[in-house]
Design a protein around this motif. Sequence first.
Motif, PDB file in Angstrom:
ATOM      1  N   THR A 142     -62.622 -61.615 -89.542  1.00  0.00           N
ATOM      2  CA  THR A 142     -62.133 -62.039 -90.832  1.00  0.00           C
ATOM      3  C   THR A 142     -63.158 -61.852 -91.899  1.00  0.00           C
ATOM      4  OG1 THR A 142     -62.689 -64.272 -90.610  1.00  0.00           O
ATOM      5  CG2 THR A 142     -60.623 -63.472 -89.958  1.00  0.00           C
ATOM      6  N   ASP A 143     -62.867 -61.854 -92.899  1.00  0.00           N
ATOM      7  CA  ASP A 143     -63.915 -61.889 -94.130  1.00  0.00           C
ATOM      8  C   ASP A 143     -64.793 -62.961 -94.344  1.00  0.00           C
ATOM      9  OD1 ASP A 143     -62.808 -59.437 -95.252  1.00  0.00           O
ATOM     10  OD2 ASP A 143     -61.549 -60.349 -96.536  1.00  0.00           O
ATOM     11  N   VAL A 144     -64.103 -64.190 -93.909  1.00  0.00           N
ATOM     12  CA  VAL A 144     -64.865 -65.358 -93.687  1.00  0.00           C
ATOM     13  C   VAL A 144     -66.083 -65.175 -92.540  1.00  0.00           C
ATOM     14  CG1 VAL A 144     -64.871 -67.849 -93.075  1.00  0.00           C
ATOM     15  CG2 VAL A 144     -62.804 -66.971 -94.560  1.00  0.00           C
ATOM     16  N   LYS A 145     -65.807 -64.658 -91.657  1.00  0.00           N
ATOM     17  CA  LYS A 145     -66.917 -64.497 -90.400  1.00  0.00           C
ATOM     18  C   LYS A 145     -67.556 -63.487 -90.826  1.00  0.00           C
ATOM     19  CE  LYS A 145     -67.467 -63.673 -85.533  1.00  0.00           C
ATOM     20  NZ  LYS A 145     -67.076 -63.801 -84.375  1.00  0.00           N
ATOM     21  N   ILE A 146     -67.227 -62.561 -91.454  1.00  0.00           N
ATOM     22  CA  ILE A 146     -68.448 -61.551 -91.765  1.00  0.00           C
ATOM     23  C   ILE A 146     -69.439 -62.000 -93.088  1.00  0.00           C
ATOM     24  CG2 ILE A 146     -68.519 -59.218 -93.181  1.00  0.00           C
ATOM     25  CD1 ILE A 146     -65.792 -58.515 -92.227  1.00  0.00           C
ATOM     26  N   ALA A 147     -68.777 -62.769 -93.814  1.00  0.00           N
ATOM     27  CA  ALA A 147     -69.566 -63.427 -94.846  1.00  0.00           C
ATOM     28  C   ALA A 147     -70.794 -64.561 -94.069  1.00  0.00           C
ATOM     29  CB  ALA A 147     -68.657 -64.453 -96.083  1.00  0.00           C
ATOM     30  N   ALA A 148     -70.045 -65.316 -93.257  1.00  0.00           N
ATOM     31  CA  ALA A 148     -70.980 -66.297 -92.499  1.00  0.00           C
ATOM     32  C   ALA A 148     -72.196 -65.531 -91.746  1.00  0.00           C
ATOM     33  CB  ALA A 148     -70.082 -67.022 -91.495  1.00  0.00           C
ATOM     34  N   VAL A 149     -71.829 -64.576 -90.975  1.00  0.00           N
ATOM     35  CA  VAL A 149     -72.871 -63.555 -90.319  1.00  0.00           C
ATOM     36  C   VAL A 149     -73.855 -63.056 -91.290  1.00  0.00           C
ATOM     37  CG1 VAL A 149     -73.235 -61.619 -88.730  1.00  0.00           C
ATOM     38  CG2 VAL A 149     -71.395 -63.329 -88.202  1.00  0.00           C
ATOM     39  N   GLU A 150     -73.353 -62.516 -92.341  1.00  0.00           N
ATOM     40  CA  GLU A 150     -74.293 -61.766 -93.189  1.00  0.00           C
ATOM     41  C   GLU A 150     -75.002 -62.744 -94.052  1.00  0.00           C
ATOM     42  OE1 GLU A 150     -71.874 -58.981 -95.431  1.00  0.00           O
ATOM     43  OE2 GLU A 150     -71.855 -57.710 -94.143  1.00  0.00           O
ATOM     44  N   SER A 151     -74.689 -63.938 -93.985  1.00  0.00           N
ATOM     45  CA  SER A 151     -75.370 -65.095 -94.735  1.00  0.00           C
ATOM     46  C   SER A 151     -76.895 -65.391 -93.987  1.00  0.00           C
ATOM     47  CB  SER A 151     -74.744 -66.330 -94.743  1.00  0.00           C
ATOM     48  OG  SER A 151     -74.590 -66.984 -93.604  1.00  0.00           O
ATOM     49  N   TRP A 152     -76.874 -64.686 -92.787  1.00  0.00           N
ATOM     50  CA  TRP A 152     -78.106 -65.273 -92.000  1.00  0.00           C
ATOM     51  C   TRP A 152     -78.942 -64.187 -92.086  1.00  0.00           C
ATOM     52  CZ3 TRP A 152     -74.516 -65.704 -86.824  1.00  0.00           C
ATOM     53  CH2 TRP A 152     -73.680 -66.918 -87.125  1.00  0.00           C
ATOM     54  N   GLN A 153     -78.623 -63.060 -92.537  1.00  0.00           N
ATOM     55  CA  GLN A 153     -79.417 -61.562 -92.590  1.00  0.00           C
ATOM     56  C   GLN A 153     -79.582 -61.052 -93.955  1.00  0.00           C
ATOM     57  OE1 GLN A 153     -77.273 -58.726 -90.449  1.00  0.00           O
ATOM     58  NE2 GLN A 153     -76.632 -59.963 -88.694  1.00  0.00           N
ATOM     59  N   TRP A 154     -80.829 -60.297 -94.058  1.00  0.00           N
ATOM     60  CA  TRP A 154     -81.270 -59.731 -95.250  1.00  0.00           C
ATOM     61  C   TRP A 154     -80.039 -59.057 -95.843  1.00  0.00           C
ATOM     62  CZ3 TRP A 154     -86.811 -57.474 -95.699  1.00  0.00           C
ATOM     63  CH2 TRP A 154     -87.699 -58.475 -95.354  1.00  0.00           C
ATOM     64  N   LYS A 155     -80.109 -58.727 -96.822  1.00  0.00           N
ATOM     65  CA  LYS A 155     -79.021 -57.484 -97.596  1.00  0.00           C
ATOM     66  C   LYS A 155     -79.709 -56.276 -97.148  1.00  0.00           C
ATOM     67  CE  LYS A 155     -77.732 -60.355-101.505  1.00  0.00           C
ATOM     68  NZ  LYS A 155     -76.361 -60.557-101.190  1.00  0.00           N
ATOM     69  N   GLN A 156     -78.562 -55.468 -96.956  1.00  0.00           N
ATOM     70  CA  GLN A 156     -78.820 -54.105 -96.440  1.00  0.00           C
ATOM     71  C   GLN A 156     -79.907 -53.043 -97.376  1.00  0.00           C
ATOM     72  OE1 GLN A 156     -76.426 -50.352 -94.573  1.00  0.00           O
ATOM     73  NE2 GLN A 156     -75.814 -51.008 -96.604  1.00  0.00           N
ATOM     74  N   GLU A 157     -79.898 -53.481 -98.632  1.00  0.00           N
ATOM     75  CA  GLU A 157     -80.795 -52.725 -99.658  1.00  0.00           C
ATOM     76  C   GLU A 157     -82.165 -53.204 -99.424  1.00  0.00           C
ATOM     77  OE1 GLU A 157     -78.053 -55.831-102.186  1.00  0.00           O
ATOM     78  OE2 GLU A 157     -77.777 -54.263-100.357  1.00  0.00           O
ATOM     79  N   ASP A 158     -82.048 -54.354 -99.195  1.00  0.00           N
ATOM     80  CA  ASP A 158     -83.500 -55.154 -98.870  1.00  0.00           C
ATOM     81  C   ASP A 158     -84.241 -54.371 -97.545  1.00  0.00           C
ATOM     82  OD1 ASP A 158     -83.336 -56.574-101.347  1.00  0.00           O
ATOM     83  OD2 ASP A 158     -82.787 -58.223-100.149  1.00  0.00           O
ATOM     84  N   LYS A 159     -83.257 -54.375 -96.579  1.00  0.00           N
ATOM     85  CA  LYS A 159     -83.911 -53.708 -95.410  1.00  0.00           C
ATOM     86  C   LYS A 159     -84.368 -52.312 -95.631  1.00  0.00           C
ATOM     87  CE  LYS A 159     -81.094 -56.615 -92.196  1.00  0.00           C
ATOM     88  NZ  LYS A 159     -80.287 -56.817 -91.013  1.00  0.00           N
ATOM     89  N   ILE A 160     -83.339 -51.547 -96.214  1.00  0.00           N
ATOM     90  CA  ILE A 160     -83.856 -50.238 -96.536  1.00  0.00           C
ATOM     91  C   ILE A 160     -85.122 -49.951 -97.293  1.00  0.00           C
ATOM     92  CG2 ILE A 160     -83.068 -48.207 -97.992  1.00  0.00           C
ATOM     93  CD1 ILE A 160     -80.196 -49.017 -97.339  1.00  0.00           C
ATOM     94  N   ARG A 161     -85.276 -50.863 -98.155  1.00  0.00           N
ATOM     95  CA  ARG A 161     -86.621 -51.058 -98.937  1.00  0.00           C
ATOM     96  C   ARG A 161     -87.857 -51.273 -98.227  1.00  0.00           C
ATOM     97  NH1 ARG A 161     -83.674 -52.875-103.657  1.00  0.00           N
ATOM     98  NH2 ARG A 161     -83.796 -55.087-102.939  1.00  0.00           N
ATOM     99  N   ALA A 162     -87.633 -52.204 -97.162  1.00  0.00           N
ATOM    100  CA  ALA A 162     -88.566 -52.583 -96.188  1.00  0.00           C
ATOM    101  C   ALA A 162     -88.801 -51.550 -95.092  1.00  0.00           C
ATOM    102  CB  ALA A 162     -88.339 -53.992 -95.855  1.00  0.00           C
ATOM    103  N   ALA A 163     -87.906 -50.734 -94.828  1.00  0.00           N
ATOM    104  CA  ALA A 163     -88.108 -49.753 -93.590  1.00  0.00           C
ATOM    105  C   ALA A 163     -88.699 -48.550 -93.947  1.00  0.00           C
ATOM    106  CB  ALA A 163     -86.597 -49.524 -93.100  1.00  0.00           C
ATOM    107  N   ASP A 164     -89.393 -47.850 -92.914  1.00  0.00           N
ATOM    108  CA  ASP A 164     -90.050 -46.615 -93.128  1.00  0.00           C
ATOM    109  C   ASP A 164     -89.393 -45.506 -93.260  1.00  0.00           C
ATOM    110  OD1 ASP A 164     -92.825 -47.892 -92.725  1.00  0.00           O
ATOM    111  OD2 ASP A 164     -92.247 -48.076 -90.602  1.00  0.00           O
ATOM    112  N   LEU A 165     -87.959 -45.634 -92.252  1.00  0.00           N
ATOM    113  CA  LEU A 165     -86.742 -44.518 -92.028  1.00  0.00           C
ATOM    114  C   LEU A 165     -85.406 -45.043 -92.128  1.00  0.00           C
ATOM    115  CD1 LEU A 165     -88.747 -42.807 -89.170  1.00  0.00           C
ATOM    116  CD2 LEU A 165     -88.811 -42.102 -91.789  1.00  0.00           C
ATOM    117  N   THR A 166     -84.792 -44.242 -92.417  1.00  0.00           N
ATOM    118  CA  THR A 166     -83.275 -44.676 -92.637  1.00  0.00           C
ATOM    119  C   THR A 166     -82.321 -43.694 -91.883  1.00  0.00           C
ATOM    120  OG1 THR A 166     -82.556 -43.386 -94.669  1.00  0.00           O
ATOM    121  CG2 THR A 166     -83.261 -45.922 -94.721  1.00  0.00           C
TER     122      THR A 166
END
Length: 212
Positions: A142-166
């Motif tokens: 559900t949208d609620v579960k997705i939001a809960a799981v993603e609240s534990w994680q970095w935002k995707q754009e932040d991960k991309i900036r921190a990574a060497d490759l995509t």
Amino acid sequence: PGCGKSAVLERLEKRGIPIWSADRAVAAQYQPHAAGWMLMHQRWGHAFFQEDGSVDRAKLTRLLAETPGMRKELERIIHPLVRGSMDDFFLDAVSRGLPVAAAEVPLWFETGWRVEGGASVAVIACPDEIRHARLHETRGWTDVKIAAVESWQWKQEDKIRAADLTVDNSGTLADLDSEIDRFLDAVKAHGDILAEKLAASWAELWAPEQQD
């Protein structure tokens, strides 16, 4: 979640690249009488264990959401064991002279882990609307579960900036096959750059002694 890491890992394995999975390493620690299982049992008793000793994942997930601080405490127990497993995997790959080996770690940035030597950090990138649609369709989230799981994680754009490759996994499986080939070329190029930097650093360290 929903970025399609299973499809990416499957294609890497088909190209002969050994894969280590944090998810599988965690699952191994959750098995009865494993080191992680023993530590969890010692800390929380029977709070989320079934009669046969296995971990009740649904109950554990609920407790993690409801109990302040429990997630961090669980991570402090499990993550060092998982990291040790990953380090052993890469040491084995180096000892065997393998040119490339890959580890799948969903919470790499959140754990604060770092890499040494010639390793590269890559992120599997996919627009949120596609990821969420996949989670709805394939996992029934559900949208609620997705939001809960993603609240534990970095935002995707932040991960991309921190990574060497995509790795772009926003298209079809055929698109992904081409993307994996491009990605592996990028891995080699990045490894060559790191090797050159390491050689230059060693040269600088040795230069003063040679001058003396």
